[in-house]
Structures are given as C-alpha cells and as structure tokens.
Design a protein around this motif. Structure first.
Motif, PDB file in Angstrom:
ATOM      1  N   ILE A 153      -5.042 -14.859  -5.249  1.00 38.54           N
ATOM      2  CA  ILE A 153      -6.173 -14.423  -6.057  1.00 38.54           C
ATOM      3  C   ILE A 153      -5.845 -14.744  -7.507  1.00 38.54           C
ATOM      4  O   ILE A 153      -4.836 -14.292  -8.035  1.00 38.54           O
ATOM      5  N   ALA A 154      -6.720 -15.534  -8.104  1.00 38.89           N
ATOM      6  CA  ALA A 154      -6.443 -16.074  -9.445  1.00 38.89           C
ATOM      7  C   ALA A 154      -5.113 -16.826  -9.377  1.00 38.89           C
ATOM      8  O   ALA A 154      -4.950 -17.715  -8.551  1.00 38.89           O
ATOM      9  N   ASP A 155      -4.127 -16.472 -10.196  1.00 41.75           N
ATOM     10  CA  ASP A 155      -2.835 -17.166 -10.165  1.00 41.75           C
ATOM     11  C   ASP A 155      -1.757 -16.316  -9.501  1.00 41.75           C
ATOM     12  O   ASP A 155      -0.567 -16.613  -9.642  1.00 41.75           O
ATOM     13  N   TYR A 156      -2.160 -15.291  -8.766  1.00 42.15           N
ATOM     14  CA  TYR A 156      -1.195 -14.356  -8.184  1.00 42.15           C
ATOM     15  C   TYR A 156      -1.085 -14.570  -6.675  1.00 42.15           C
ATOM     16  O   TYR A 156      -2.092 -14.576  -5.965  1.00 42.15           O
ATOM     17  N   GLN A 157       0.160 -14.764  -6.230  1.00 47.08           N
ATOM     18  CA  GLN A 157       0.437 -14.912  -4.798  1.00 47.08           C
ATOM     19  C   GLN A 157       0.623 -13.518  -4.190  1.00 47.08           C
ATOM     20  O   GLN A 157       1.476 -12.746  -4.635  1.00 47.08           O
ATOM     21  N   ILE A 158      -0.196 -13.188  -3.171  1.00 47.40           N
ATOM     22  CA  ILE A 158      -0.189 -11.849  -2.591  1.00 47.40           C
ATOM     23  C   ILE A 158       0.154 -11.933  -1.099  1.00 47.40           C
ATOM     24  O   ILE A 158      -0.397 -12.767  -0.373  1.00 47.40           O
ATOM     25  N   GLU A 159       1.061 -11.076  -0.668  1.00 48.22           N
ATOM     26  CA  GLU A 159       1.407 -10.965   0.747  1.00 48.22           C
ATOM     27  C   GLU A 159       1.214  -9.511   1.182  1.00 48.22           C
ATOM     28  O   GLU A 159       1.723  -8.586   0.538  1.00 48.22           O
ATOM     29  N   ILE A 160       0.445  -9.333   2.254  1.00 51.77           N
ATOM     30  CA  ILE A 160       0.211  -7.984   2.771  1.00 51.77           C
ATOM     31  C   ILE A 160       1.479  -7.512   3.472  1.00 51.77           C
ATOM     32  O   ILE A 160       1.918  -8.106   4.454  1.00 51.77           O
ATOM     33  N   PHE A 161       2.050  -6.449   2.963  1.00 43.03           N
ATOM     34  CA  PHE A 161       3.356  -5.983   3.410  1.00 43.03           C
ATOM     35  C   PHE A 161       3.258  -4.856   4.433  1.00 43.03           C
ATOM     36  O   PHE A 161       4.071  -4.741   5.344  1.00 43.03           O
ATOM     37  N   SER A 162       2.225  -4.007   4.275  1.00 38.20           N
ATOM     38  CA  SER A 162       2.073  -2.867   5.176  1.00 38.20           C
ATOM     39  C   SER A 162       0.597  -2.505   5.262  1.00 38.20           C
ATOM     40  O   SER A 162      -0.120  -2.560   4.258  1.00 38.20           O
ATOM     41  N   VAL A 163       0.136  -2.145   6.486  1.00 37.49           N
ATOM     42  CA  VAL A 163      -1.261  -1.782   6.721  1.00 37.49           C
ATOM     43  C   VAL A 163      -1.302  -0.439   7.430  1.00 37.49           C
ATOM     44  O   VAL A 163      -0.500  -0.186   8.339  1.00 37.49           O
ATOM     45  N   GLU A 164      -2.250   0.408   7.016  1.00 33.41           N
ATOM     46  CA  GLU A 164      -2.405   1.715   7.657  1.00 33.41           C
ATOM     47  C   GLU A 164      -3.882   2.081   7.665  1.00 33.41           C
ATOM     48  O   GLU A 164      -4.541   2.061   6.627  1.00 33.41           O
ATOM     49  N   ASN A 165      -4.415   2.392   8.861  1.00 30.27           N
ATOM     50  CA  ASN A 165      -5.830   2.743   9.029  1.00 30.27           C
ATOM     51  C   ASN A 165      -6.750   1.659   8.473  1.00 30.27           C
ATOM     52  O   ASN A 165      -7.741   1.935   7.781  1.00 30.27           O
ATOM     53  N   ASN A 166      -6.407   0.401   8.791  1.00 23.13           N
ATOM     54  CA  ASN A 166      -7.187  -0.756   8.365  1.00 23.13           C
ATOM     55  C   ASN A 166      -7.268  -0.908   6.844  1.00 23.13           C
ATOM     56  O   ASN A 166      -8.191  -1.535   6.326  1.00 23.13           O
ATOM     57  N   MET A 167      -6.302  -0.310   6.167  1.00 21.80           N
ATOM     58  CA  MET A 167      -6.230  -0.431   4.711  1.00 21.80           C
ATOM     59  C   MET A 167      -4.860  -0.969   4.313  1.00 21.80           C
ATOM     60  O   MET A 167      -3.873  -0.696   5.005  1.00 21.80           O
ATOM     61  N   VAL A 168      -4.834  -1.736   3.245  1.00 27.23           N
ATOM     62  CA  VAL A 168      -3.566  -2.261   2.752  1.00 27.23           C
ATOM     63  C   VAL A 168      -2.765  -1.104   2.165  1.00 27.23           C
ATOM     64  O   VAL A 168      -3.186  -0.475   1.197  1.00 27.23           O
ATOM     65  N   LYS A 169      -1.640  -0.809   2.768  1.00 26.97           N
ATOM     66  CA  LYS A 169      -0.780   0.263   2.283  1.00 26.97           C
ATOM     67  C   LYS A 169       0.153  -0.237   1.190  1.00 26.97           C
ATOM     68  O   LYS A 169       0.398   0.447   0.194  1.00 26.97           O
ATOM     69  N   LEU A 170       0.683  -1.440   1.374  1.00 23.51           N
ATOM     70  CA  LEU A 170       1.645  -2.013   0.434  1.00 23.51           C
ATOM     71  C   LEU A 170       1.500  -3.525   0.434  1.00 23.51           C
ATOM     72  O   LEU A 170       1.323  -4.128   1.492  1.00 23.51           O
ATOM     73  N   ALA A 171       1.550  -4.115  -0.740  1.00 28.23           N
ATOM     74  CA  ALA A 171       1.437  -5.574  -0.859  1.00 28.23           C
ATOM     75  C   ALA A 171       2.492  -6.088  -1.829  1.00 28.23           C
ATOM     76  O   ALA A 171       2.849  -5.408  -2.795  1.00 28.23           O
ATOM     77  N   ARG A 172       2.990  -7.295  -1.521  1.00 26.73           N
ATOM     78  CA  ARG A 172       3.931  -7.947  -2.439  1.00 26.73           C
ATOM     79  C   ARG A 172       3.146  -8.953  -3.274  1.00 26.73           C
ATOM     80  O   ARG A 172       2.443  -9.808  -2.737  1.00 26.73           O
ATOM     81  N   ILE A 173       3.285  -8.839  -4.594  1.00 22.80           N
ATOM     82  CA  ILE A 173       2.565  -9.732  -5.502  1.00 22.80           C
ATOM     83  C   ILE A 173       3.570 -10.476  -6.364  1.00 22.80           C
ATOM     84  O   ILE A 173       4.446  -9.871  -6.983  1.00 22.80           O
ATOM     85  N   THR A 174       3.422 -11.789  -6.365  1.00 20.69           N
ATOM     86  CA  THR A 174       4.278 -12.632  -7.200  1.00 20.69           C
ATOM     87  C   THR A 174       3.432 -13.185  -8.346  1.00 20.69           C
ATOM     88  O   THR A 174       2.489 -13.945  -8.113  1.00 20.69           O
ATOM     89  N   PRO A 175       3.709 -12.790  -9.593  1.00 21.78           N
ATOM     90  CA  PRO A 175       2.918 -13.268 -10.723  1.00 21.78           C
ATOM     91  C   PRO A 175       3.210 -14.730 -11.015  1.00 21.78           C
ATOM     92  O   PRO A 175       4.211 -15.283 -10.557  1.00 21.78           O
ATOM     93  N   PRO A 176       2.345 -15.393 -11.787  1.00 13.84           N
ATOM     94  CA  PRO A 176       2.519 -16.833 -12.060  1.00 13.84           C
ATOM     95  C   PRO A 176       3.872 -17.204 -12.630  1.00 13.84           C
ATOM     96  O   PRO A 176       4.441 -18.230 -12.267  1.00 13.84           O
ATOM     97  N   ALA A 177       4.438 -16.399 -13.514  1.00 15.77           N
ATOM     98  CA  ALA A 177       5.716 -16.722 -14.127  1.00 15.77           C
ATOM     99  C   ALA A 177       6.831 -16.796 -13.113  1.00 15.77           C
ATOM    100  O   ALA A 177       7.816 -17.527 -13.287  1.00 15.77           O
ATOM    101  N   SER A 178       6.711 -16.065 -11.999  1.00 14.06           N
ATOM    102  CA  SER A 178       7.764 -16.040 -10.986  1.00 14.06           C
ATOM    103  C   SER A 178       7.578 -17.131  -9.948  1.00 14.06           C
ATOM    104  O   SER A 178       8.440 -17.322  -9.093  1.00 14.06           O
ATOM    105  N   LEU A 179       6.452 -17.855 -10.015  1.00 16.08           N
ATOM    106  CA  LEU A 179       6.188 -18.904  -9.023  1.00 16.08           C
ATOM    107  C   LEU A 179       6.857 -20.202  -9.396  1.00 16.08           C
ATOM    108  O   LEU A 179       7.020 -21.084  -8.560  1.00 16.08           O
ATOM    109  N   ASN A 180       7.228 -20.348 -10.662  1.00 21.60           N
ATOM    110  CA  ASN A 180       7.817 -21.600 -11.125  1.00 21.60           C
ATOM    111  C   ASN A 180       9.288 -21.698 -10.711  1.00 21.60           C
ATOM    112  O   ASN A 180       9.965 -20.700 -10.575  1.00 21.60           O
TER     113      ASN A 180
END
Length: 421
Positions: free
Chosen positions: A394-421
């Motif tokens: 989403i935009a320049d942010y890499q997102i990985e769904i880390f945990s799901v509970e009751n069909n909702m995202v409980k925890l997600a890992r987000i890597t900002p643009p500066a960390s992608l290089n």
C-alpha cells in the motif's frame, strides 16, 4: 547655470542620489515590515513602530509622498548630470549623461538601498518614518492632489479602494507557525498546530472504538459487577442493559466507593447515581465538540451514527491530548503500545492501531481519508477476508499479515520504504 561651479554641481548630484536612495530604501522598508510584529510593538508604545503604523494607515498617501520625493530627486539628478556631461563632452554629453546616470541610479539609488531595506526593514523604516512625517506637512497639498487623481482613476475602472483584510486563515497561520520554528519553542509550536488541526479532525478519529469501550452490563450478577468496578482502570464507567446500544449512563467510581463506605452498595443505589448519557453525532469536528463540551459542562460522551447506534466513546481529555500530547491514561492503548520495532527496520503493528497515531508516531503518510485503523486499511485494499502470510503493498509500504483473529487483522508486519533498499 554657467555661473555654478562644476564642484558644486557634483556635490548637488551626489546629494540628489542620496535623497533618491533614501526614498527607495524607505519605500521598501515600510512595505517589508511584519505587520503583526509592528502592531504588537505599537501596542507596547514603541515610538518608531507607532510612527510607522500611523503612516501605513494611509498607504496611498505614504506612497505618494515617497514617489514625489524620489522622482523629484531623480529628475534633478538627471538635469545636473546633463549639465556636467555637456561641460565635459560637449554635444555628446546628453547621451553620456543618460547612459551613465541610469546605471548609477540603478546601482546606488535603487537596487542597493532597496536590498538593504528588504534585509533590515525595521532598522530602515523606524528612523525613516521621522523624516517622512516631517516631509508630509509641506508636501501634503501635492500628495492630496495626486492621490485624488489616482484614486479617481482607480474608481473609474471599478477598483475598490478599501483596505484589504489582513487577517489570516488557518492555513496561512499554519504556514506562519512553520516559518517561525526558530522563534517559537517546539512544544509551543506543536500545541498551536494542534489547535489549528482540531477543525480538520472529526470525532471518529480520536474516539475509542465500540469494541474497546470498557462497559458493565447492569443485568449481570452483582458479584460480577462489583469485580468489574473494582478492576476498572477508569474513573467513569458506562453501564448498559444486555446490549451496548441500550446504554443506561455513566457511573463515577468515586460515587460507587462512597456507597460502599455507607454499606448501601447494591444495584438500586448504583443506578440512582448514574449520570445521563451525553451523545455526540458522528462527523462532529473536534473544535466544535470541544466548544460543546465546555458549554454543556461535559467531559465524556458516546459517539452515535445517523441510526443512533453507538460507534465509540470520546472524552474531553482525548481532544485536549490532540493539542498538548498524551498526559493522561487513555481509554485506548497509545500508539507506542501497539507498535513494535524489529531489528531489520520493520514494525509489527496491531491491526486495531489508529492510522493517524501510526503516522504521528512513525512519521509515515498512510491516507486517513477512508479507514481509521490498520485493519480497515488492509481489508479495504484486499476486498476479501485476511489470511496469515498474505503480502501486499500500500503506497510505498510492504505489508505482511502476521496474525488474524475473528476475520480481522490482529498483527501485521510493515516495512517502510527506507528499509526496502
């Protein structure tokens, strides 16, 4: 004129150039002053500021006087230079005087003094105002005549002569604050910006979501109610009957303790101390709600949608924290309790985290025009139920769904643009 010595003409020429430079500097200095600082100094009885403010009340007269003086000096300088050039160069003197004097006036009587005045307007304008006020007396009839003709021509073309409103709107004031960072302490600047931001934020952006409201079902057994009141982290607790939408009111824990000391602690006495629910329409701007809280002597309310369903809970403290920052124990977790920095530069963020809080905490730029939470942002993007391990950008942010509970995202890992290089 032939009887006047060349030395006298040179001195007169230099004097006219200095007079022209004075009027040029005075014009730029007067018009470059910070009007708000000028008004402040004038209110504190600063004499220089008071003189300048008096002159600027009628800028047409001030400009008329300055231009009269400047043009008279330049015309006299041109005449004197022409005489000197004819004496030295004969018939070619007029051409020499025109070219040389134009360059001299531009450098010494226009560009240099105006640049100096633009860089130091106060040092130029305050002493210049003394001379200009003196000159206004003998030149006033000529100034009045010129202004009358000039203003008449402007009115003929339909141009209004009323002074322009110099008040600032919120966006302009925000720009002034940003440019004053070296003059205003950072914490003061942040608070002022927070006040300006209130009119752009709605109550939903700071409320505690419905699912996170700490509330007590009055129809539960008495021991359960006692245990919940004893363990509550808040001073006011919402009471409801079976469903949150059937809210009874708020009970102040202090009142419950007082009943306990009198050995009158039961459901009936508890219900008698309930404070009526104060409702807040969804979409209410924070600035408007702050005024309503003050007017109605309220500190807490339930946010309801157009159908009357409860969407969340908002307090006066939540609004004040938008101005001064966190200073109380919030009803909802703060951003730094929902964000976990990882060694590789990524972040584990809870799905319930507010996007505004994430942006503020990490200086990111997720859009806040739609969903309010990270979970809502991910679901809007997926248009499907979330699955563990699903990756998206989403935009320049890499997102990985880390945990799901009751069909909702409980925890997600987000890597900002500066960390992608």
């Amino acid at each position: 004129m032939d009887t006047i010595s060349t030395q006298s003409l040179l001195l007169a020429l230099m004097l006219m150039l200095l007079v022209s430079a004075f009027f040029s500097a005075a014009e730029t200095g007067m018009m470059s002053l910070n009007r708000y600082k000028l008004r402040h100094l004038a209110k504190t009885k600063h004499r220089g500021a008071m003189r300048v403010e008096h002159l600027l009340r009628r800028p047409d007269r001030l400009l008329g006087l300055i231009l009269i003086g400047n043009n008279l000096a330049n015309i006299l300088a041109s005449s004197i230079a022409t005489l000197l050039a004819i004496r030295v160069f004969g018939d070619y003197g007029i051409a020499v005087a025109t070219s040389v004097l134009t360059l001299v006036i531009l450098i010494f009587s226009e560009v240099t003094p105006k640049t100096l005045a633009a860089l130091n307007p106060e040092r130029v304008a305050y002493p210049a105002a003394i001379i200009l006020r003196i000159l206004m007396l003998p030149f006033y009839p000529l100034v009045w005549l010129i202004n009358s003709i000039s203003n008449g021509l402007l009115e003929l073309f339909g141009i209004k002569l009323h002074r322009k409103d110099e008040s600032l709107n919120s966006e302009e004031l925000r720009s002034v604050l940003n440019e004053s960072s070296s003059l205003i302490p950072q914490n003061h600047q942040d608070m002022l910006m927070g006040v300006l931001e209130l009119e752009h934020l709605a109550i939903e952006e700071i409320m505690v979501p419905r699912a996170d409201i700490y509330a007590i079902n009055i129809n539960d057994d008495w021991k359960t109610i006692q245990r919940q009141l004893t363990n509550t982290p808040h001073t006011k607790v919402l009471l409801y009957r079976d469903m949150l939408d059937d809210a009874v009111g708020f009970i102040h824990v202090r009142d419950a303790l007082r009943l306990l000391t009198r050995e009158q602690f039961n459901k009936e006495s508890l219900l008698r101390t309930v404070h009526e629910v104060y409702f807040i329409p969804s979409g209410t701007p924070l600035l408007t709600q702050l005024i309503k809280f003050r007017r109605n002597k309220e500190r807490i309310g339930l946010v309801v949608d157009e159908y009357g369903d409860i969407r969340g809970l908002a307090t006066l403290d939540d609004i004040l924290e938008e101005i001064v920052g966190d200073f109380t124990t919030s009803l909802a977790p703060s951003a730094n309790e929902e964000i976990y920095r990882q060694a590789d530069g990524s972040y584990l963020i809870e799905g319930a985290a507010n996007l505004r809080d994430i942006n503020k905490e990490l200086e990111w730029n997720f859009s806040t025009d739609g969903p309010r939470t990270l979970n809502g942002l991910i679901l809007e993007y997926l248009e499907d139920l979330p699955q563990v391990g699903r990756q998206l950008q989403i935009a320049d942010y890499q997102i990985e769904i880390f945990s799901v509970e009751n069909n909702m995202v409980k925890l997600a890992r987000i890597t900002p643009p500066a960390s992608l290089n």
